[in-house]
Each structure stands twice: as C-alpha cells, then as structure tokens.
Write a protein that holds these residues in place. Structure first.
Motif, PDB file in Angstrom:
ATOM      1  N   GLU A 129       0.855  -1.177   0.000  1.00 42.84           N
ATOM      2  CA  GLU A 129       0.000   0.000   0.000  1.00 42.84           C
ATOM      3  C   GLU A 129       0.892   1.228   0.000  1.00 42.84           C
ATOM      4  OE1 GLU A 129      -3.952   1.255   2.478  1.00 42.84           O
ATOM      5  OE2 GLU A 129      -2.101   0.776   3.456  1.00 42.84           O
ATOM      6  N   SER A 130       0.558   2.216  -0.796  1.00 42.30           N
ATOM      7  CA  SER A 130       1.537   3.290  -1.010  1.00 42.30           C
ATOM      8  C   SER A 130       1.824   4.054   0.274  1.00 42.30           C
ATOM      9  CB  SER A 130       1.044   4.232  -2.099  1.00 42.30           C
ATOM     10  OG  SER A 130      -0.243   4.675  -1.831  1.00 42.30           O
ATOM     11  N   ARG A 131       0.805   4.237   1.105  1.00 44.38           N
ATOM     12  CA  ARG A 131       1.034   4.973   2.339  1.00 44.38           C
ATOM     13  C   ARG A 131       2.091   4.262   3.186  1.00 44.38           C
ATOM     14  NH1 ARG A 131      -4.440   5.223   5.142  1.00 44.38           N
ATOM     15  NH2 ARG A 131      -4.810   3.809   3.442  1.00 44.38           N
ATOM     16  N   LEU A 132       1.898   2.970   3.290  1.00 43.90           N
ATOM     17  CA  LEU A 132       2.810   2.196   4.124  1.00 43.90           C
ATOM     18  C   LEU A 132       4.217   2.253   3.561  1.00 43.90           C
ATOM     19  CD1 LEU A 132       2.849   0.219   6.569  1.00 43.90           C
ATOM     20  CD2 LEU A 132       2.850  -1.588   4.877  1.00 43.90           C
ATOM     21  N   GLY A 133       4.323   1.979   2.263  1.00 45.45           N
ATOM     22  CA  GLY A 133       5.641   1.963   1.658  1.00 45.45           C
ATOM     23  C   GLY A 133       6.321   3.311   1.781  1.00 45.45           C
ATOM     24  N   ALA A 134       5.584   4.370   1.442  1.00 47.41           N
ATOM     25  CA  ALA A 134       6.165   5.705   1.500  1.00 47.41           C
ATOM     26  C   ALA A 134       6.564   6.034   2.929  1.00 47.41           C
ATOM     27  CB  ALA A 134       5.158   6.726   0.967  1.00 47.41           C
ATOM     28  N   GLY A 135       5.706   5.691   3.857  1.00 46.71           N
ATOM     29  CA  GLY A 135       5.993   5.977   5.257  1.00 46.71           C
ATOM     30  C   GLY A 135       7.263   5.269   5.704  1.00 46.71           C
ATOM     31  N   LEU A 136       7.358   3.995   5.369  1.00 47.90           N
ATOM     32  CA  LEU A 136       8.543   3.235   5.764  1.00 47.90           C
ATOM     33  C   LEU A 136       9.792   3.844   5.136  1.00 47.90           C
ATOM     34  CD1 LEU A 136       7.412  -0.493   5.727  1.00 47.90           C
ATOM     35  CD2 LEU A 136       7.973   0.961   7.668  1.00 47.90           C
ATOM     36  N   ALA A 137       9.672   4.223   3.862  1.00 51.09           N
ATOM     37  CA  ALA A 137      10.818   4.808   3.184  1.00 51.09           C
ATOM     38  C   ALA A 137      11.254   6.081   3.894  1.00 51.09           C
ATOM     39  CB  ALA A 137      10.471   5.100   1.726  1.00 51.09           C
ATOM     40  N   ALA A 187      14.104  14.782  22.717  1.00 44.78           N
ATOM     41  CA  ALA A 187      14.303  13.401  22.290  1.00 44.78           C
ATOM     42  C   ALA A 187      13.031  12.599  22.507  1.00 44.78           C
ATOM     43  CB  ALA A 187      15.465  12.785  23.066  1.00 44.78           C
ATOM     44  N   LEU A 188      12.414  12.859  23.649  1.00 44.23           N
ATOM     45  CA  LEU A 188      11.185  12.142  23.969  1.00 44.23           C
ATOM     46  C   LEU A 188      10.115  12.428  22.918  1.00 44.23           C
ATOM     47  CD1 LEU A 188      10.684  10.336  26.426  1.00 44.23           C
ATOM     48  CD2 LEU A 188       9.308  12.188  27.369  1.00 44.23           C
ATOM     49  N   LEU A 189      10.015  13.718  22.582  1.00 45.07           N
ATOM     50  CA  LEU A 189       8.996  14.142  21.624  1.00 45.07           C
ATOM     51  C   LEU A 189       9.238  13.503  20.262  1.00 45.07           C
ATOM     52  CD1 LEU A 189       6.681  16.176  22.123  1.00 45.07           C
ATOM     53  CD2 LEU A 189       7.962  17.780  20.705  1.00 45.07           C
ATOM     54  N   VAL A 190      10.508  13.572  19.837  1.00 45.46           N
ATOM     55  CA  VAL A 190      10.853  13.004  18.533  1.00 45.46           C
ATOM     56  C   VAL A 190      10.569  11.510  18.533  1.00 45.46           C
ATOM     57  CG1 VAL A 190      12.751  12.483  16.967  1.00 45.46           C
ATOM     58  CG2 VAL A 190      12.530  14.778  17.960  1.00 45.46           C
ATOM     59  N   GLY A 191      11.020  10.868  19.604  1.00 47.70           N
ATOM     60  CA  GLY A 191      10.791   9.429  19.698  1.00 47.70           C
ATOM     61  C   GLY A 191       9.306   9.108  19.665  1.00 47.70           C
ATOM     62  N   LEU A 248       7.265   6.919  16.997  1.00 47.96           N
ATOM     63  CA  LEU A 248       6.458   5.790  17.445  1.00 47.96           C
ATOM     64  C   LEU A 248       5.045   5.880  16.878  1.00 47.96           C
ATOM     65  CD1 LEU A 248       7.228   4.894  21.153  1.00 47.96           C
ATOM     66  CD2 LEU A 248       7.337   3.482  19.109  1.00 47.96           C
ATOM     67  N   VAL A 249       4.467   7.093  16.987  1.00 49.91           N
ATOM     68  CA  VAL A 249       3.103   7.282  16.483  1.00 49.91           C
ATOM     69  C   VAL A 249       3.050   6.969  14.993  1.00 49.91           C
ATOM     70  CG1 VAL A 249       1.359   9.019  15.962  1.00 49.91           C
ATOM     71  CG2 VAL A 249       2.363   8.916  18.234  1.00 49.91           C
ATOM     72  N   LEU A 250       4.076   7.455  14.275  1.00 47.76           N
ATOM     73  CA  LEU A 250       4.129   7.233  12.833  1.00 47.76           C
ATOM     74  C   LEU A 250       4.184   5.738  12.533  1.00 47.76           C
ATOM     75  CD1 LEU A 250       4.234   9.066  10.367  1.00 47.76           C
ATOM     76  CD2 LEU A 250       6.693   8.759  10.323  1.00 47.76           C
ATOM     77  N   LEU A 251       5.088   5.081  13.218  1.00 49.36           N
ATOM     78  CA  LEU A 251       5.229   3.635  13.009  1.00 49.36           C
ATOM     79  C   LEU A 251       3.929   2.922  13.337  1.00 49.36           C
ATOM     80  CD1 LEU A 251       8.789   2.760  14.311  1.00 49.36           C
ATOM     81  CD2 LEU A 251       7.858   2.463  12.012  1.00 49.36           C
ATOM     82  N   PHE A 252       3.348   3.335  14.472  1.00 44.57           N
ATOM     83  CA  PHE A 252       2.117   2.695  14.889  1.00 44.57           C
ATOM     84  C   PHE A 252       1.037   2.869  13.817  1.00 44.57           C
ATOM     85  CE2 PHE A 252      -1.993   2.935  17.082  1.00 44.57           C
ATOM     86  CZ  PHE A 252      -2.033   1.640  17.567  1.00 44.57           C
ATOM     87  N   SER A 253       0.964   4.100  13.268  1.00 41.58           N
ATOM     88  CA  SER A 253      -0.082   4.347  12.268  1.00 41.58           C
ATOM     89  C   SER A 253       0.184   3.514  11.015  1.00 41.58           C
ATOM     90  CB  SER A 253      -0.157   5.833  11.932  1.00 41.58           C
ATOM     91  OG  SER A 253       0.963   6.192  11.176  1.00 41.58           O
TER      92      SER A 253
END
Lengths: 183, 604
Positions: free
Chosen positions: B241-249, B284-288, B292-297
């Motif tokens: 799925e393009s969202r997933l692929g693009a996000g991972l990239a 660092a916490l915020l970035v992390g 995390l949120v991005l990965l989770f989504s």
C-alpha cells in the motif's frame, strides 16, 4: 470563418462515422456585452469603493511600505477594473459561441482557458433558465443544461428570452425521445 | 397516455401554477429559532443586531418560498424560484429517478409533506418542495413516477429500474440469498442489513417493477466466483500500500540520515541551540514519540488493510458484481455492471516494481453517505498486472466474455506479448504517447523546480537575508548551484517519468487514458457512459499545441472525470469527434448502437 476548435465541417475518414453536418455557429445576443459591462461595472464600483474605504480608514494598519503614496492602492484597483471592463466583455462575447447540431449541443467559451463542450441531447437531465434584474431589463436569459455528470458545463448566457424558452422546451423534449433505442 | 389517474386534477398546471402553503413558513421559522438560540448564546450585547439581520434573512427566505411556483406538464416537472433573480428548472419526466416524500413530526402537525424530486446530475436534490399538501404530494408522485411518457431505458444513464431485481422487488429473494449466505458463512451478515448496493440508490422507486428476465438465477444464489484473493496476496496488498511503503521509506531514510549526521551543522550556530540542548531529554522524547506514532499508524494501516480485505472474493450474479471481504467486519458490496462509469487500474510505485496493480471502479448513481465507505469500489486490492487489466477490460465491457479472467495469459518464453488495439481479447491496451510538447511542458516544470530550490537553498541555511541572489557570498552561491543542480536532475527525471506515464488510446467502444508520475492510473471508459466531451486548453498548453480531453461521466462528486492530459490539439479534436460518433453521442444511429457493448461481459 473557421477558428481553431470549431466543429469539423467534415468528419474523419472512418466510414462508420455518420456525417456531421456543418453546424451553424451562433453568437450570443449582442446585448450580452452590455449586460456583462454593467455587471462588471457594478462589481468594479463595489471593489474600488471597498478598497478606497479600507485605505482611507484603515490605511495606517496596512502592511505597505512608507514609499507608497496614499490613494495608490485605490488607483491601482480602479485601473485594473477599468482594463477588465474595457477588454473582457468584448473578448468574451467574441469567444463564446454555440451550435445546435443534430445530436448534440456544442459550446465554446473561455478567454485564457479555452473550453469546447459537446453535450449530446440524449444525455440531458434537466435544463435551467435564470434571469437576474439586469437580464430582465435587457430581455435576456441564461440557459444551463445539466447531464448526469457533475463535470459537465453547459452554460449559454445572453439568449434572447423567448429564444431561451423555446430552446429549453426543445432540449427538454429531446431527452426522452432519444431514449427509445435503448430497449 | 396521460389520462385517467385519480388525483391528477389536484396537480397544478402551467396556467395555474402551485404555490407552497404558508405552513412552510413555520418550517423556516424553526431554523430561525435555532439560529436565534445559537446567537443568544454567543453574541451578548450585539444580539439585537444579529437578530435583526437574521430576521431579514428570514423574511427574504419567506418571500422566496412564497414566490416558488411549480407545475407539471405532459413532458416535465417545473419549478420556478425567485423574484429578482428568477430561475426556472425543467426536469423532463423521463429523467426523474425518484420522488421521495417525507413527513417529519413538524410536517405532520402542519399537514404538509416534503417532496424531493431526484434526477441525476446535481449533487443534491434536483427539485425540492419543502411543503406540499399531502394529497397533492401523493398525486405528484403517482403522476411523475407511474405515468411516465416513456420509460427511460438507457444503460449509459445509470438506470435505476433495471437494477430493481437486485434492489427493489427482489426483496424476498434478497432475504433468501442472505440466508443462504449466512448458512454458509455464519458470521456473514452480522450487523449488515442486506447487500450494500454500490454507491447508493436504494430509495423506493416508483416504476421500479423491473424488467423480467434479468432476475437472478435462483438456483445459483451465490453467483459465480470470479476471483478469490489468498491470504498471502492480501498481506502483499497491505505491504505494498503506497502509504505504508512511502511511510517506511521516509522513516528509514530519515533515521539513516540522522544516524549519519547528515544534518549536523545545518541548523546554524550551535550556541543558538543551547536552550534546546538544555531541554534535550524532552526533545528526544517528543521526537521518539512522533516516530512511534508514525510507526504505529503505519502498522495500523497495514493491519486494517489486511483485515479489511481478508478473504476478498469477487462474484457475479447476472449483471451484478458482488464483493465480499473482511475478517472482523464482513463487508458485502454489490456493483451493478451497468453503473460502472469507468474502471481504473492503479499501479503505485512499489506495486509497479513488483508487477502488481489494483483495480477500482467509478460507480455512478446517487451519492449516499452510508455507502461511501472506503473500499466500496475496489474490485481487486492487488494482483498481477495482467490479471488487473484483464479484470478491468471485462468489467468495463471492453474485453469479450471469453477473454481470460481467472487465468491471466502467460507470456511465452522470450517473446514479447503482442499488443494491438485491434485485439480486445488482450487485456492491456496499447497506448499512444502524448506529443513531445507534453514532455517539454514537464521539463519546464522540472527547470522551474530546480531554479526555485537554487533560490531558496541559501535562505534555508542562512536565514531570510539570503533570499536576495545578488547578496549571496561565494559559498552561498555554491550551495545554490549544487542544490539547484540536484533539484534540476530530480525534476527532469520526474518530468520524464510524468511524460512516460501519459498515454491514450481509442478502442472503438472504449477509450483508455493513463497518467501519473509515480502512481500510474490507467482509466478505461466505456464510451456509452459518457455524458459530454470537453476539450480544454490553457495558454501554456496552446503555446505547445496541446489540449486536454475530458470525458465527464456520472461519477460521485469527489471522483475525477476520466481525461487525457496534454493531447495534441488536433488529436484531441479528432478523438472527440470519434468518441461522439461512436460512443453514444448520436442518438439512434444503428452503427453507434451496434458498436456499443451492452455490458457484454459475462453474458453466457
């Protein structure tokens, strides 16, 4: 006179193509120029007055460099509108043509973006006519045809009122008759 | 054929047009009161003026309502509105799809009925009368629906009546089908009330008696299975799925870049970052957390795709396609072939690399919020390119029924697949490229992109004072040059890709258009479905002798019309005329008709 984008007077070589007769390209009613000039004029006055009021009362708060003399903004807006008023209605009138062909309604319009719409009669869903106060005074009517596609733009402004009515009746009648072949 | 119905004497005529009763003022007044209450809550002292304004609006609305006239003629239903700006709408009777009557509590108290006359086209109700005497409303409904001068039967016009065996009169058989399906799959149907008709139109239709002989074969309630997606392919669909692929990239590249220290020194003086450094744990916490949120989504999107398309099965019953899918929530959607306005084969970058594609359809009909669920129009979540095109060709009626569908044709070893327009049996249409001018336009865009980046790059590095090129120092100029050249290369590569992505073909009964830089979308339009044809050119296009041909179809408002971007002007006009001649522009031309497939797919 043929213009680029005009309907072809002869069809491509394909034998299956039923010959399309040369359509009679029609201009809108010439009075539509007056209509457009009046309505543009009204808008011009409103805009210019608005900008003038803004500059007069709120000029201190506008983010303008100090080098801009007072009244310059209003003048610029006024000049812009005068240019539009002088140029646009005439060009638009010359560009806007329509033709009632055998099977479809052919409309060309647009000054910068040229647009030719061909709408088969059998696709018509419903037809609107609209008339504002200025149009009523001039005896003009605007005709809008709708198909099932939201993207179809079939607008013919500036038709003589009676012609618009008769055209609308004709177009409204077209649809069901052309439908018979489906069964 | 217009005599004899009881109640037609109730209906207004052009000579004596109908007016809305004063009772509708109360309906309007309800809105006024709601508005006033809202204003009272927020406006405070200015309430008086707001109320006055609203009152004026109300009076205006009343006058407008009172000036609304309507009548019925032998051919049409007419509504006229307004005093200063007068509009008159004529809806031909044959085009009326539905007449809905509605009586809310307030309507009942007032003794009126709301009438909504629906045709195709507008996004909203085409002819609305907010209040009419009930007996008049019933008479109007009967008159408009039951005594049509000629019933429309035009498959290109998204007929509602012909779909009736599935939606309307087939209620009993629907039930039976439902039960049969439930018997087989116990979870099926839980929480679903019958098949969801693709893109809507389940309102009760008068005149929806339905043509006999188009009914569903009762012996074969399930319908023939056209394809079933194995679990592995559903997982592939989720992964590509393009969202997933693009996000991972993005995450991967970003992570790697930060790790390599690519951005160190990019953000100016280290001293200016001192406060940030002091708060570093938080940053660092915020970035992390963001990552995390991005990965989770992303994971969620993958899981949702897999769950949503698990067990994806496409069947056909007569002229209706049925999709079943979903692991937890089971979806069942039906798409009548006649309502398919265009078919799209979507190849996103990841799928293109793997030779995969998805198929979606644009389904016409009245838009119904309940049915606009995501995925309603997906006929194939993922599959080989050949299979996708084969499905698209058949669903759109381009390929003959005997064309391979379940078993895509395998290319012979070492041989190029023959691709000809003359061979509709082959699912992948051969597309013509757009003229060189189209490529030049895209290159200009790439150039502009390069110049823009060159201009902005020093400012990004050294602050807004570096926005003026003549104030650049040597290093800033070098930066601009480097960044600009890099951007130019990217821009030109994208331009080439964009141009190669363009294509068109006239296929006799169909047209195929393709566009897209990274995600390529090939649209197959049955020309019998076109509503009009437009050739549009802007000044940039005209400079290079180009024009865009658009084929507006009866699509939902948010979809896009099929179009051929940047055709040559003459090509566009020639194509337009051929489309009009062959694709249903001519009303009753026997040639045109014989070349129009009547959703010929699957006709056994």
């Amino acid at each position: 006179m043929t213009l680029p984008g005009d309907p072809p007077t002869s069809t491509p070589e394909s034998p299956e193509v039923s010959p399309t007769p040369a359509p009679a390209l029609r201009f809108l009613d010439p009075r539509v120029r007056l209509l457009w000039r009046l309505s543009t004029g009204i808008r011009a006055v409103v805009w210019t007055a608005g900008v003038a009021a803004l500059e007069h009362w709120g000029g201190d708060h506008l983010p303008l460099p100090a080098s801009v003399p007072p009244g310059a903004l209003t003048t610029a807006v006024a000049v812009w509108w005068i240019l539009i008023l002088l140029l646009v209605p005439g060009i638009r009138y010359r560009r806007w043509r329509y033709a009632l062909r055998d099977a479809d309604l052919w409309i060309r319009r647009g000054i910068l973006v040229h647009r030719v719409s061909v709408i088969p009669y059998r696709r018509l869903q419903f037809v609107d006519t609209r008339q504002g106060p200025l149009e009523r005074w001039l005896g003009l009517t605007e005709l809008v045809v709708h198909t099932a596609a939201p993207g179809t733009s079939g607008l013919i402004p500036g038709l003589e009122a009676e012609e618009a009515e008769s055209l609308r009746e004709r177009l409204a009648r077209f649809a069901p008759e052309a439908d018979d072949e489906g069964a | 054929m217009t005599e004899g119905a009881p109640g037609s004497s109730l209906l207004p005529t052009p000579e004596a047009p109908g007016r809305l009763p004063w009772a509708v003022a109360v309906l309007e007044g309800r809105n006024l009161l709601l508005g006033l209450a809202g204003i009272a809550l927020v406006a405070g002292d200015a309430f008086r003026w707001w109320a006055l304004g609203l009152g004026l609006v109300f009076v205006g609305r009343l006058i407008r309502l009172r000036l609304t006239l309507w009548w019925v003629t032998d051919e049409s239903f007419v509504i006229q509105r307004g005093l200063l700006f007068r509009s008159r709408r004529v809806i031909s009777r044959a085009r009326i799809q539905a007449v809905d009557l509605e009586r809310g509590l307030l309507h009942r108290l007032l003794g009126v009925t709301e009438v909504r006359v629906e045709a195709l086209g507008g996004a909203s109700t085409e002819g609305a009368l907010p209040g009419v005497a009930p007996e008049q409303a019933s008479a109007l409904r009967a008159e408009l629906l039951l005594r049509k001068p000629k019933p429309p039967r035009d498959d290109a016009l998204v007929p509602v009546q012909t779909a009736a065996p599935v939606t309307g009169t087939g209620e009993a058989s629907d039930r039976a089908r439902e039960n049969a399906q439930q018997a087989e799959a116990p979870v099926a149907g839980a929480g679903e009330e019958g098949p969801i008709v693709g893109a809507g139109e389940e309102t009760v239709r008068g005149g929806g008696e339905g043509a006999p002989g188009e009914g569903v074969d009762e012996e074969n309630l399930e319908g023939e299975e056209v394809l079933r997606l194995p679990g592995g392919e559903v997982v592939v669909a989720g992964l590509t799925e393009s969202r997933l692929g693009a996000g991972l990239a993005v995450v991967g590249v970003g992570f790697e870049a930060v790790r390599q220290g690519a951005f160190s020194g990019w953000f100016g003086d280290p001293e200016s970052w001192a406060p940030v450094m002091a708060a570093l744990p938080w940053v660092a916490l915020l970035v992390g957390f963001t990552i995390l949120v991005l990965l989770f989504s992303l994971v969620l999107s993958f899981v949702l795709t897999v769950l949503g398309y698990w067990g994806f099965t496409l069947r056909r019953r007569g002229d209706v396609l049925a999709v079943e899918r979903g692991l937890l929530t089971q979806h069942r959607e039906t798409v009548p072939l006649r309502r398919i306005q265009a078919v799209r084969v979507v190849e996103n970058p990841f799928r293109r690399l793997m030779g995969l594609a998805a198929v979606t359809v644009v389904v016409g009909g009245r838009v119904d919020a309940r049915n606009r669920r995501s995925g309603t129009n997906v006929l194939l979540p993922v599959g080989s390119r050949d299979r996708a095109f084969a499905l698209a060709a058949q669903v759109s009626g381009w390929a003959p029924p005997e064309a391979p569908l379940r078993e895509p044709p395998l290319p012979e070893e070492g041989k190029a697949r023959p691709r000809t327009i003359e061979d509709p049996g082959h699912p992948i249409p051969h597309l013509h490229p757009m003229p060189p001018g189209a490529r030049a336009r895209r290159r200009v865009r790439g150039l502009v992109f390069g110049l823009l980046v060159a201009w902005v790059a020093p400012a990004l590095r050294h602050g807004p004072s570096a926005l003026l090129p003549w104030s650049w120092t040597g290093s800033q100029g070098g930066l601009a040059l480097g960044a600009g050249l890099l951007a130019l290369l990217v821009g030109l590569a994208l331009a080439e890709g964009a141009w190669r992505g363009l294509g068109w073909a006239f296929l006799g009964t169909h047209a195929a258009f393709r566009e897209g830089i990274l995600e390529r979308v090939t649209t197959l339009v049955p020309l019998a479905r076109l509503q009009s044809v437009e050739v549009v050119s802007n000044p940039f296009q005209r400079r290079r002798g180009l024009a865009t041909l658009t084929v507006p179809v009866a699509r939902p408002p948010l979809e896009e019309d099929p179009r051929a971007l940047d055709l040559g002007q003459e090509e566009a006009e020639g194509l337009r005329d051929r489309i009009l001649a062959g694709g249903g522009g001519h009303a009753a031309g026997p040639a045109g008709l014989s070349r129009t497939p009547r959703s010929g797919m699957f006709v056994c």
